[in-house]
Design an enzyme around this catalytic site. Structure first.
Site, mmCIF file in Angstrom:
data_model
loop_
_atom_site.group_PDB
_atom_site.id
_atom_site.type_symbol
_atom_site.label_atom_id
_atom_site.label_comp_id
_atom_site.label_asym_id
_atom_site.label_seq_id
_atom_site.Cartn_x
_atom_site.Cartn_y
_atom_site.Cartn_z
ATOM 1 N N SER A 83 -2.885 7.957 -4.486
ATOM 2 C CA SER A 83 -1.998 7.727 -5.620
ATOM 3 C C SER A 83 -2.031 8.932 -6.568
ATOM 4 C CB SER A 83 -2.391 6.418 -6.301
ATOM 5 O OG SER A 83 -1.419 5.989 -7.209
ATOM 6 N N LYS A 162 3.851 -4.803 -7.026
ATOM 7 C CA LYS A 162 4.137 -3.434 -6.604
ATOM 8 C C LYS A 162 2.942 -2.726 -5.961
ATOM 9 C CE LYS A 162 8.429 -3.045 -8.147
ATOM 10 N NZ LYS A 162 9.584 -2.702 -7.282
ATOM 11 N N ASP A 213 4.485 0.389 0.855
ATOM 12 C CA ASP A 213 4.119 0.716 -0.524
ATOM 13 C C ASP A 213 5.321 0.487 -1.435
ATOM 14 O OD1 ASP A 213 3.220 1.828 -2.900
ATOM 15 O OD2 ASP A 213 2.378 3.611 -1.954
ATOM 16 N N HIS A 240 0.325 -0.261 -1.384
ATOM 17 C CA HIS A 240 -0.255 0.885 -2.076
ATOM 18 C C HIS A 240 -1.772 0.870 -2.030
ATOM 19 C CE1 HIS A 240 0.078 4.331 -4.713
ATOM 20 N NE2 HIS A 240 -0.771 3.801 -5.576
#
Length: 262
Positions: A83, A162, A213, A240
């Protein structure tokens, strides 16, 4: 390889969390004979500093830079950034290219050698601002005007829908309980010069695309690879937080990379 001949992997976390979230990956890698470090960046994880005491992106990255600086001469590592951690490993590579056998960008922001480091973050914000701002829990954490304007804290709704949509409820609960205010350090990175081809550009790179993701979507991950071509692209069908939702697949992926590049 370290002095004992063990392949050395450093796992770098993303914003608002800490090195703790690699536990499902670090444990089997260590059991397989790898040396694994999971440093907490400044004002993250169990690092005691508040974000107010971390004024620059380099200050934020300092624990990783210190770890690399302390490596014995000749030791080279597999450096993994997840990330926003991709931005941290990019700076580390620019500073210590001789200590990195390969860099792994795991559904991570990846800068190039022609634009300022902030470029990929700004491109991401252009395409995702309206979608993310719909999650009202993700707001700048600047009520006392003491933090960077790019500081933030992920809310439960954003995290669940998310970031952690393929993770267990227990993993989501743990993450929410351990989140801390973090920052993109956007203003700081907007004034930094591009990373150099001779240093950052010379280190071998692997990009691991997470196809499910919803935070840094697959399309944007592949755009970053087109913008800054890498030596190899791998895929995992994961969200993610792949190290929590698909740890076994990630462990195998990192082992394959370490055996090939270390």
């Amino acid at each position: 390889m370290d002095a004992k001949g063990c392949k050395h992997i450093i796992l770098v976390h993303g914003s608002c969390l800490g090195g703790w979230y690699w536990f499902k990956v670090a444990t089997p890698l260590r059991a397989a004979g790898y040396r694994v470090d999971t440093p907490d960046l400044a004002a993250s994880g169990v690092d005691p500093r508040p974000l107010q005491d971390v004024p620059t992106f380099r200050d934020y990255t300092a624990p990783l830079l210190d770890l690399l600086a302390a490596l014995p001469a000749g030791e080279r590592v597999i450096l993994v950034g997840h990330s926003f951690g991709g931005m941290n490993i990019a700076l580390a590579i620019e500073m210590f290219p001789e200590k990195v056998a390969a860099a792994v960008f795991l559904c991570a922001f990846m800068p190039d050698c022609t634009t300022r480091p902030s470029y990929v973050l700004q491109k991401f914000q252009e395409g995702n601002r309206q979608d993310w701002m719909a999650y009202s829990e993700m707001e700048p954490q600047d009520a006392e005007a003491k933090l960077s304007t790019s500081s933030m804290l992920f809310g439960t709704k954003l995290a669940r829908e998310k970031f952690f949509q393929m993770c267990s409820p227990e993993d989501l609960t743990l993450a929410i309980s351990l989140m801390r205010v973090s920052s993109l350090f956007l203003e700081d990175q907007q004034v930094q010069q591009p990373y150099t081809q001779e240093r950052y550009g010379a280190v071998r790179k692997v990009y691991v695309v997470c196809t499910e993701d919803y935070a840094i979507v697959e399309e944007f991950q592949r755009w970053m690879v087109e913008n800054n071509p890498v030596d190899e692209v791998k895929e995992i069908a994961a969200d993610h937080m792949v190290m929590l939702s698909r740890p076994g697949e990630l462990v195998q992926c990192l082992q394959d990379i370490a055996e090939k590049y270390a």
